[in-house]
Design a protein around this motif. Structure first.
Motif, PDB file in Angstrom:
ATOM      1  N   SER A 145      54.687  23.740  57.524  1.00 29.33           N
ATOM      2  CA  SER A 145      54.869  22.178  57.515  1.00 29.33           C
ATOM      3  C   SER A 145      54.120  21.686  57.973  1.00 29.33           C
ATOM      4  O   SER A 145      53.934  20.667  57.909  1.00 29.33           O
ATOM      5  CB  SER A 145      56.761  22.342  58.107  1.00 29.33           C
ATOM      6  OG  SER A 145      57.631  22.789  57.840  1.00 29.33           O
ATOM      7  N   HIS A 146      53.298  22.042  59.032  1.00 32.02           N
ATOM      8  CA  HIS A 146      52.336  21.746  59.787  1.00 32.02           C
ATOM      9  C   HIS A 146      51.043  22.540  59.427  1.00 32.02           C
ATOM     10  O   HIS A 146      50.166  22.118  60.450  1.00 32.02           O
ATOM     11  CB  HIS A 146      52.642  21.420  61.566  1.00 32.02           C
ATOM     12  CG  HIS A 146      53.782  21.017  61.728  1.00 32.02           C
ATOM     13  ND1 HIS A 146      54.518  22.218  62.401  1.00 32.02           N
ATOM     14  CD2 HIS A 146      54.493  19.797  61.260  1.00 32.02           C
ATOM     15  CE1 HIS A 146      55.852  21.280  62.795  1.00 32.02           C
ATOM     16  NE2 HIS A 146      55.886  19.939  61.752  1.00 32.02           N
ATOM     17  N   ARG A 147      50.980  22.608  58.263  1.00 28.89           N
ATOM     18  CA  ARG A 147      49.635  23.345  58.381  1.00 28.89           C
ATOM     19  C   ARG A 147      48.303  22.762  57.943  1.00 28.89           C
ATOM     20  O   ARG A 147      47.162  22.837  58.332  1.00 28.89           O
ATOM     21  CB  ARG A 147      49.841  24.439  56.126  1.00 28.89           C
ATOM     22  CG  ARG A 147      48.598  24.732  56.164  1.00 28.89           C
ATOM     23  CD  ARG A 147      49.456  25.748  55.146  1.00 28.89           C
ATOM     24  NE  ARG A 147      47.723  27.052  54.807  1.00 28.89           N
ATOM     25  CZ  ARG A 147      47.986  28.295  54.272  1.00 28.89           C
ATOM     26  NH1 ARG A 147      49.179  28.455  53.793  1.00 28.89           N
ATOM     27  NH2 ARG A 147      46.717  28.491  53.862  1.00 28.89           N
ATOM     28  N   ASP A 148      48.517  21.181  57.489  1.00 26.46           N
ATOM     29  CA  ASP A 148      47.568  20.241  57.489  1.00 26.46           C
ATOM     30  C   ASP A 148      47.638  19.641  58.498  1.00 26.46           C
ATOM     31  O   ASP A 148      46.677  18.479  58.911  1.00 26.46           O
ATOM     32  CB  ASP A 148      47.308  19.434  55.682  1.00 26.46           C
ATOM     33  CG  ASP A 148      47.096  20.101  54.593  1.00 26.46           C
ATOM     34  OD1 ASP A 148      46.296  21.477  55.208  1.00 26.46           O
ATOM     35  OD2 ASP A 148      48.077  19.935  53.653  1.00 26.46           O
ATOM     36  N   LEU A 149      48.602  19.776  59.938  1.00 24.45           N
ATOM     37  CA  LEU A 149      47.959  18.221  60.283  1.00 24.45           C
ATOM     38  C   LEU A 149      47.375  19.068  61.944  1.00 24.45           C
ATOM     39  O   LEU A 149      46.943  19.627  61.730  1.00 24.45           O
ATOM     40  CB  LEU A 149      49.815  18.980  61.912  1.00 24.45           C
ATOM     41  CG  LEU A 149      49.874  18.316  62.546  1.00 24.45           C
ATOM     42  CD1 LEU A 149      50.681  16.498  61.324  1.00 24.45           C
ATOM     43  CD2 LEU A 149      51.162  18.843  63.098  1.00 24.45           C
ATOM     44  N   ARG A 150      46.276  17.501  61.990  1.00 24.12           N
ATOM     45  CA  ARG A 150      45.082  17.382  63.225  1.00 24.12           C
ATOM     46  C   ARG A 150      45.993  17.128  64.625  1.00 24.12           C
ATOM     47  O   ARG A 150      46.836  15.703  64.098  1.00 24.12           O
ATOM     48  CB  ARG A 150      44.438  16.934  62.145  1.00 24.12           C
ATOM     49  CG  ARG A 150      43.391  17.031  61.266  1.00 24.12           C
ATOM     50  CD  ARG A 150      42.592  16.078  60.623  1.00 24.12           C
ATOM     51  NE  ARG A 150      41.763  17.261  59.199  1.00 24.12           N
ATOM     52  CZ  ARG A 150      40.904  18.024  59.448  1.00 24.12           C
ATOM     53  NH1 ARG A 150      39.867  17.937  60.281  1.00 24.12           N
ATOM     54  NH2 ARG A 150      40.599  18.351  58.413  1.00 24.12           N
TER      55      ARG A 150
END
Length: 239
Positions: free
Chosen positions: A11-16
């Protein structure tokens, strides 16, 4: 508005997450939570005071940054002016989640509503292209675990302070260079006179349970109050 969710590599693979500092990122606070296991690092920079949260009977420890709500004298624009950053600030926007029962191992959660959640490519990635935790996330999880462990262990520390009646109310009135006054109320500190009056058996118990060193660190930290006042004077003078 807070939006807590278990951290998930899918769900948060691309979260920064933004790792810089600033008032808009939640750093403009007068004080932040600290725990006895962190007192050694805290005492060289910030005063350690104790207070009760509103509506609560238990005490917590805080590292003091300023004399009024929203004032952080260690925040200089986008720069943190101290060699140490308390864990409770350093771990944001992460937190520990547990089952409703409060038992069981902790899980890394993230506040998706926090100002540190990056947008448009801002910030540091949490997962790499293969879905593995980045070094940043690994370090954040380690700090989060240290804070959680210290917080859960702090109940015994505060029980010992209560058993020996070692906390006393603390009120401080500081007159600044321009003649204005700042007051601190609603806090407690270690009662040094009562600590000195303890017999060898009581001191031995405190030492054996690991509480004596944090007590000494909290007392030593009070010397930072004068430095905090000096910071306030410099900020007022420099505008």
């Amino acid at each position: 508005m807070t939006r807590h969710a278990p951290l998930d590599k899918n769900s948060h693979r691309d979260l920064r997450v933004r790792t810089d500092v600033g008032a808009d990122l939640g750093d403009a606070v007068m004080a932040t939570l600290t725990v006895p296991s962190e007192f050694r690092n805290i005492q060289g920079h910030f005063p350690i005071l104790f207070r009760r949260e509103a509506g609560q009977s238990d005490f917590i420890a805080v590292a003091l940054f300023g004399f009024e709500n929203g004032e952080n004298l260690f925040l200089e624009g986008d720069r943190w002016d101290a060699r140490y950053r308390p864990l409770s600030l350093a771990i944001q926007p992460f937190l520990v989640g547990r089952p409703a029962s409060g038992d069981g191992p902790g899980q890394v959660h993230i506040d998706l509503g926090h100002a540190r959640i990056g947008g448009d490519g801002d910030g540091v990635r949490l997962f790499d292209e293969n879905g593995m935790a980045t070094p940043y996330l690994e370090a954040a999880a380690e700090r989060l675990g240290a804070l959680d462990e210290g917080y859960r262990a702090s109940a015994a520390f505060f029980a010992a302070l209560r058993d020996y009646d070692l906390l006393e109310p603390f009120t401080l009135d500081i007159e600044l260079d321009d003649g204005s006054k700042n007051s601190l109320v609603g806090f407690h500190i270690i009662d040094e006179a009562k600590l000195r009056a303890l017999d060898a058996a009581a001191l031995g118990r405190l030492h054996g349970e690991g509480h004596l060193m944090p007590i000494f660190m909290a007392l030593a930290s009070l010397s930072q109050i004068s430095e905090l006042a000096a910071r306030k004077n410099r900020r007022m003078r420099d505008g």
